[in-house]
Design a protein around this motif. Structure first.
Motif, PDB file in Angstrom:
ATOM      1  N   HIS A 164     -16.156  45.655  32.961  1.00  0.00           N
ATOM      2  CA  HIS A 164     -14.966  44.900  32.556  1.00  0.00           C
ATOM      3  C   HIS A 164     -14.279  45.517  31.339  1.00  0.00           C
ATOM      4  CE1 HIS A 164     -15.293  41.093  35.026  1.00  0.00           C
ATOM      5  NE2 HIS A 164     -16.434  41.706  35.308  1.00  0.00           N
ATOM      6  N   THR A 165     -14.641  46.751  30.981  1.00  0.00           N
ATOM      7  CA  THR A 165     -14.063  47.401  29.808  1.00  0.00           C
ATOM      8  C   THR A 165     -12.560  47.570  29.984  1.00  0.00           C
ATOM      9  OG1 THR A 165     -16.135  48.633  29.539  1.00  0.00           O
ATOM     10  CG2 THR A 165     -14.208  49.416  28.319  1.00  0.00           C
ATOM     11  N   ASP A 166     -11.797  47.104  28.994  1.00  0.00           N
ATOM     12  CA  ASP A 166     -10.340  47.169  29.068  1.00  0.00           C
ATOM     13  C   ASP A 166      -9.788  47.051  27.651  1.00  0.00           C
ATOM     14  OD1 ASP A 166      -7.680  47.039  29.700  1.00  0.00           O
ATOM     15  OD2 ASP A 166      -7.743  44.986  30.459  1.00  0.00           O
ATOM     16  N   TYR A 167      -9.177  48.120  27.148  1.00  0.00           N
ATOM     17  CA  TYR A 167      -8.701  48.129  25.767  1.00  0.00           C
ATOM     18  C   TYR A 167      -7.276  47.584  25.655  1.00  0.00           C
ATOM     19  CZ  TYR A 167     -12.812  51.094  25.562  1.00  0.00           C
ATOM     20  OH  TYR A 167     -14.096  51.582  25.684  1.00  0.00           O
ATOM     21  N   THR A 168      -7.088  46.406  26.192  1.00  0.00           N
ATOM     22  CA  THR A 168      -5.847  45.661  26.063  1.00  0.00           C
ATOM     23  C   THR A 168      -6.225  44.220  25.735  1.00  0.00           C
ATOM     24  OG1 THR A 168      -5.788  45.138  28.442  1.00  0.00           O
ATOM     25  CG2 THR A 168      -4.612  47.128  27.712  1.00  0.00           C
ATOM     26  N   PRO A 169      -5.293  43.451  25.157  1.00  0.00           N
ATOM     27  CA  PRO A 169      -3.924  43.821  24.786  1.00  0.00           C
ATOM     28  C   PRO A 169      -3.904  44.672  23.531  1.00  0.00           C
ATOM     29  CG  PRO A 169      -4.398  41.603  24.053  1.00  0.00           C
ATOM     30  CD  PRO A 169      -5.598  42.043  24.838  1.00  0.00           C
ATOM     31  N   ALA A 170      -2.748  45.264  23.245  1.00  0.00           N
ATOM     32  CA  ALA A 170      -2.624  46.154  22.097  1.00  0.00           C
ATOM     33  C   ALA A 170      -2.985  45.450  20.795  1.00  0.00           C
ATOM     34  CB  ALA A 170      -1.201  46.711  22.020  1.00  0.00           C
ATOM     35  N   ALA A 171      -2.630  44.173  20.661  1.00  0.00           N
ATOM     36  CA  ALA A 171      -2.892  43.445  19.415  1.00  0.00           C
ATOM     37  C   ALA A 171      -4.375  43.376  19.096  1.00  0.00           C
ATOM     38  CB  ALA A 171      -2.305  42.039  19.489  1.00  0.00           C
ATOM     39  N   ALA A 172      -5.229  43.370  20.115  1.00  0.00           N
ATOM     40  CA  ALA A 172      -6.673  43.260  19.913  1.00  0.00           C
ATOM     41  C   ALA A 172      -7.337  44.604  19.660  1.00  0.00           C
ATOM     42  CB  ALA A 172      -7.321  42.599  21.128  1.00  0.00           C
ATOM     43  N   TRP A 173      -6.596  45.708  19.861  1.00  0.00           N
ATOM     44  CA  TRP A 173      -7.182  47.041  19.744  1.00  0.00           C
ATOM     45  C   TRP A 173      -6.304  47.943  18.886  1.00  0.00           C
ATOM     46  CZ3 TRP A 173     -12.040  47.991  21.057  1.00  0.00           C
ATOM     47  CH2 TRP A 173     -12.659  47.076  21.919  1.00  0.00           C
ATOM     48  N   PRO A 174      -6.281  47.710  17.581  1.00  0.00           N
ATOM     49  CA  PRO A 174      -5.519  48.610  16.711  1.00  0.00           C
ATOM     50  C   PRO A 174      -6.051  50.039  16.738  1.00  0.00           C
ATOM     51  CG  PRO A 174      -6.866  47.086  15.423  1.00  0.00           C
ATOM     52  CD  PRO A 174      -6.908  46.603  16.820  1.00  0.00           C
ATOM     53  N   GLY A 175      -7.364  50.200  16.955  1.00  0.00           N
ATOM     54  CA  GLY A 175      -7.958  51.522  17.069  1.00  0.00           C
ATOM     55  C   GLY A 175      -7.940  51.977  18.515  1.00  0.00           C
ATOM     56  N   ARG A 176      -6.780  52.444  18.952  1.00  0.00           N
ATOM     57  CA  ARG A 176      -6.618  52.833  20.358  1.00  0.00           C
ATOM     58  C   ARG A 176      -5.860  54.150  20.424  1.00  0.00           C
ATOM     59  NH1 ARG A 176      -3.603  49.109  24.823  1.00  0.00           N
ATOM     60  NH2 ARG A 176      -1.907  49.447  23.347  1.00  0.00           N
ATOM     61  N   PHE A 177      -6.304  55.047  21.328  1.00  0.00           N
ATOM     62  CA  PHE A 177      -5.652  56.350  21.434  1.00  0.00           C
ATOM     63  C   PHE A 177      -5.877  56.911  22.838  1.00  0.00           C
ATOM     64  CE2 PHE A 177      -9.972  57.054  19.988  1.00  0.00           C
ATOM     65  CZ  PHE A 177     -10.405  58.130  20.746  1.00  0.00           C
ATOM     66  N   GLU A 178      -5.099  57.927  23.171  1.00  0.00           N
ATOM     67  CA  GLU A 178      -5.233  58.631  24.439  1.00  0.00           C
ATOM     68  C   GLU A 178      -5.925  59.956  24.205  1.00  0.00           C
ATOM     69  OE1 GLU A 178      -4.151  57.439  27.416  1.00  0.00           O
ATOM     70  OE2 GLU A 178      -3.463  55.584  26.426  1.00  0.00           O
ATOM     71  N   HIS A 179      -6.830  60.312  25.110  1.00  0.00           N
ATOM     72  CA  HIS A 179      -7.525  61.594  25.008  1.00  0.00           C
ATOM     73  C   HIS A 179      -7.913  62.047  26.404  1.00  0.00           C
ATOM     74  CE1 HIS A 179      -9.934  64.796  23.263  1.00  0.00           C
ATOM     75  NE2 HIS A 179     -10.962  64.426  24.013  1.00  0.00           N
ATOM     76  N   GLY A 180      -7.458  63.220  26.783  1.00  0.00           N
ATOM     77  CA  GLY A 180      -7.788  63.757  28.098  1.00  0.00           C
ATOM     78  C   GLY A 180      -7.327  62.881  29.239  1.00  0.00           C
ATOM     79  N   GLY A 181      -6.212  62.185  29.027  1.00  0.00           N
ATOM     80  CA  GLY A 181      -5.660  61.349  30.083  1.00  0.00           C
ATOM     81  C   GLY A 181      -6.315  59.989  30.229  1.00  0.00           C
ATOM     82  N   ARG A 182      -7.170  59.611  29.292  1.00  0.00           N
ATOM     83  CA  ARG A 182      -7.854  58.327  29.349  1.00  0.00           C
ATOM     84  C   ARG A 182      -7.650  57.575  28.038  1.00  0.00           C
ATOM     85  NH1 ARG A 182     -14.051  57.619  31.718  1.00  0.00           N
ATOM     86  NH2 ARG A 182     -13.833  55.437  32.343  1.00  0.00           N
ATOM     87  N   THR A 183      -7.590  56.250  28.112  1.00  0.00           N
ATOM     88  CA  THR A 183      -7.402  55.429  26.925  1.00  0.00           C
ATOM     89  C   THR A 183      -8.766  55.026  26.358  1.00  0.00           C
ATOM     90  OG1 THR A 183      -5.313  54.550  27.748  1.00  0.00           O
ATOM     91  CG2 THR A 183      -6.414  53.287  26.024  1.00  0.00           C
ATOM     92  N   TYR A 184      -8.880  55.136  25.052  1.00  0.00           N
ATOM     93  CA  TYR A 184     -10.091  54.735  24.347  1.00  0.00           C
ATOM     94  C   TYR A 184      -9.725  53.753  23.242  1.00  0.00           C
ATOM     95  CZ  TYR A 184     -12.103  58.797  26.660  1.00  0.00           C
ATOM     96  OH  TYR A 184     -12.516  59.704  27.612  1.00  0.00           O
ATOM     97  N   GLY A 185     -10.643  52.854  22.963  1.00  0.00           N
ATOM     98  CA  GLY A 185     -10.476  51.941  21.853  1.00  0.00           C
ATOM     99  C   GLY A 185     -11.757  51.903  21.036  1.00  0.00           C
TER     100      GLY A 185
END
Length: 620
Positions: free
Chosen positions: A501-522
């Protein structure tokens, strides 16, 4: 005016231990604490009562209001769309590409009141990451700190299995050594994962090698069953709420370790304070604003503010800063001291934590006991760290609370998205919660001078002092580590037959979020700040020496995680405690040398460099 032998700034883990050790030697010690020693009185001011009554369950909730000495709270940092993907408020301001996602507590006992209680040692190879092509080398090695690790394990009361740590972590212990207490019982989740995964192998896609999985218990600074073999058969007596011996004190699985252990089984600095000698004085609500030095640059005392703005001065032969990595750097910057190397405030590190979460096919037994009891240790060491950041894998036994928030979020999910009510709602929520688990990948972040603490040019705190300003980012080494961790997580979930169930949304809940190699990480912050007054073997490249003495100023120490040249993959509190005890012995040796009467029959020797110059070495 009373003059002290030592002034200690900050009554957290490091400061409380330094004061305790020096008090045992008969030294007059003044401890200045920005927080309140006792926020109030009566049942309403019990930490548990305050926490349960708080409108927001944040780490500072049990500690009462501290308007004159505010702490950075997790609610101060919010994710946003756009660049940068966050905004900050409160005490700690930020201007970096990514957020420093950790807070800390300015209160008596410091962040040591609200920590997890996990107390693993660093690995021998963690003390020289330069050998792997990144980071900084310590001026001491594991073997130098090992006796202090044992002393810290006694002071904090650590429960663990030394044989397991030898075999599956690779830690060298003296022959026959055992921890003060036997390891805590494994969580139900640990048993489920061990049955399914022990001996299985997963591929590290960055290092292109396979790693064998093995569930290994983590040492804890919380009371369990004393080991009668400890201390050559003399055993160990657990310490209770006020640091006094309490043979019946045990962890009873409240699942409230963060921010407050209602059974007081977990170590906090208040237990050490309960053992202070009469020579140690605590002065709370005292916000230190400047370290005082004489014409030769030697520390002579400090200036501090009461909550009403009154400014006072205290004098001592030695000043020890133990106020947290961020606040130590801030205080030295406010004082205009200790920056000949240009490294003051730089090399800020944390453990950025990648979380993945899901549902097991069976009951995971969440919310029973500490937040994590065991983990996977196979990704911490070896040549793979040349290519990506190493990491520990902790098993999160409190469901999805760190990833998604409290169980209220599950209730809202079934109410709003499924329209369930009554018995159907209770059944659905119960089924989801009992199968929840989280994997917590604690990534090593290496020392990078660009990650730093400075003074905000315009923002002031309630006492008129500049707020700390942090500039922070994650380098490619950490991002590659997160990519490897996520790939490892995918394989583990597949082996377990778990729903991811891993999902780094919504943006407000994941200030530490970035894209790397075409995948989103939080990522979340672990609260493990380090590196802002880094130690080294040269005053040209470091702020403090191997004893945590400021190179530039005799009589001035900066102790704590801020001295660490690397944060490695282990929770840093035990290492910080070991360093603090080591430095306390150095302070005492220096004071004893000062107090030793001169031999009048022998002409005085020429002063050594270590006695006259701030560019001294680090005598052993």
């Amino acid at each position: 005016m009373t003059r002290y032998d030592v002034i200690v700034v900050g009554a957290g883990v490091a400061g409380s231990l330094v004061a305790h050790r020096l008090g045992r030697y008969g030294r007059r010690v003044l401890v200045l604490e920005a927080g309140a020693a006792d926020p109030g009185g009566g049942a309403a001011d019990d930490p548990l009562t305050r926490y349960l009554a708080a409108s927001g369950m944040v780490p500072g909730s049990p500690l009462g209001p501290r308007p004159a000495a505010p702490s950075p709270e997790v609610t101060d940092l919010v994710g946003t769309d756009g660049t940068p993907g966050y905004r900050t408020a409160g005490h700690l301001r930020q201007d970096g590409p990514l957020p420093y996602a950790s807070g800390y507590v300015r209160a008596n006992g410091g962040t040591g009141n609200v920590w997890t209680g996990l107390a693993p040692r660093m690995l021998p190879e963690d003390f020289d990451t330069e050998a792997f092509g990144y980071g900084r080398r310590w001026p001491i090695g594991y073997e130098d700190l090992e006796p202090d690790y044992r002393a810290a394990e006694e002071e904090l009361g650590v429960a663990g299995d030394a044989d397991e740590q030898r075999e599956h972590v690779g830690l060298p212990f003296p022959e026959g050594y055992v921890f003060p207490m036997r390891p805590l019982p494994a969580a139900r989740l640990d048993g489920v994962l061990a049955a399914r995964l022990d001996g299985r192998r997963v591929k590290d896609p960055v290092a292109r090698r396979e790693v064998e999985l093995r569930v290994v218990g983590t040492p804890h600074a919380r009371n369990g069953v004393p080991d009668p073999r400890y201390d050559a058969g003399r055993g160990y007596v657990p310490r209770g709420r006020h640091g006094r011996p309490d043979p019946e004190s045990r962890c009873v699985g409240n699942a409230g370790c963060i921010p407050h252990c209602p059974s007081y089984a977990k170590y906090t600095p208040l237990k050490t304070q309960g053992r202070w000698s009469s020579g140690v004085t605590l002065r709370d609500r005292a916000v230190v604003s400047r370290v005082l030095v004489d014409a030769n640059g030697r520390a002579t005392g400090v200036e501090y503010h009461a909550y009403d703005g009154t400014v006072s001065v205290a004098h001592a032969d030695v000043v020890v800063l133990a106020a947290h990595a961020v606040e130590n750097a801030r205080l030295l910057l406010l004082s205009g001291l200790a920056d000949r190397s240009g490294q003051l405030g730089r090399n800020l590190m944390d453990h950025p934590v990648l979380l993945t979460w899901g549902l097991l096919p069976e009951d995971a037994g969440p919310y029973r006991g500490p937040g994590s009891v065991s983990g996977f240790e196979g990704f911490r060491a070896g040549p793979a760290r040349r290519l990506r950041a190493p990491f520990r894998v902790e098993f999160g036994t409190w469901g999805w609370v760190w990833a998604k928030g409290p169980v209220d979020t599950d209730v809202r999910h079934f109410l709003a998205e499924r329209g369930l009510l009554g018995a159907d709602l209770r059944k659905a929520v119960g089924d989801r919660i009992r199968r929840q688990f989280t994997l917590q990948f604690e990534m090593e972040q290496s020392a990078d001078p660009a990650n730093r603490v400075t003074l905000h040019p315009t923002e002031r705190d309630p006492l008129g002092l500049p707020r700390p300003l942090v500039t922070y980012d994650l380098d490619a080494h950490v991002r590659e580590g997160m990519a490897a961790a996520r790939a490892v997580s995918d394989q583990i979930f597949a082996l377990l037959g778990a729903e991811d169930h891993t999902d780094y949304t919504p943006a407000a809940a994941w200030p530490g979020r970035f894209e790397h190699g075409g995948r989103t990480y939080g990522y979340r912050g672990a609260g493990h700040a380090a590196g802002t007054h880094v130690m080294g073997d040269s005053p040209a490249t470091s702020v403090v020496d191997a004893w945590q003495r400021c190179w530039d100023h005799l009589g001035l120490y900066a102790v704590g995680c801020g001295s660490m040249p690397s944060v490695a993959t282990s929770n840093p509190t035990l290492t910080m405690a070991a360093l603090a005890l080591r430095s306390a012995e150095r302070v005492e040796a220096d004071l004893a040398s000062r107090d030793r009467p001169a031999d009048l029959a022998t002409p005085p020797a020429s002063p050594t460099v270590s006695e006259t110059s701030p560019t001294r070495g680090a005598p052993e």
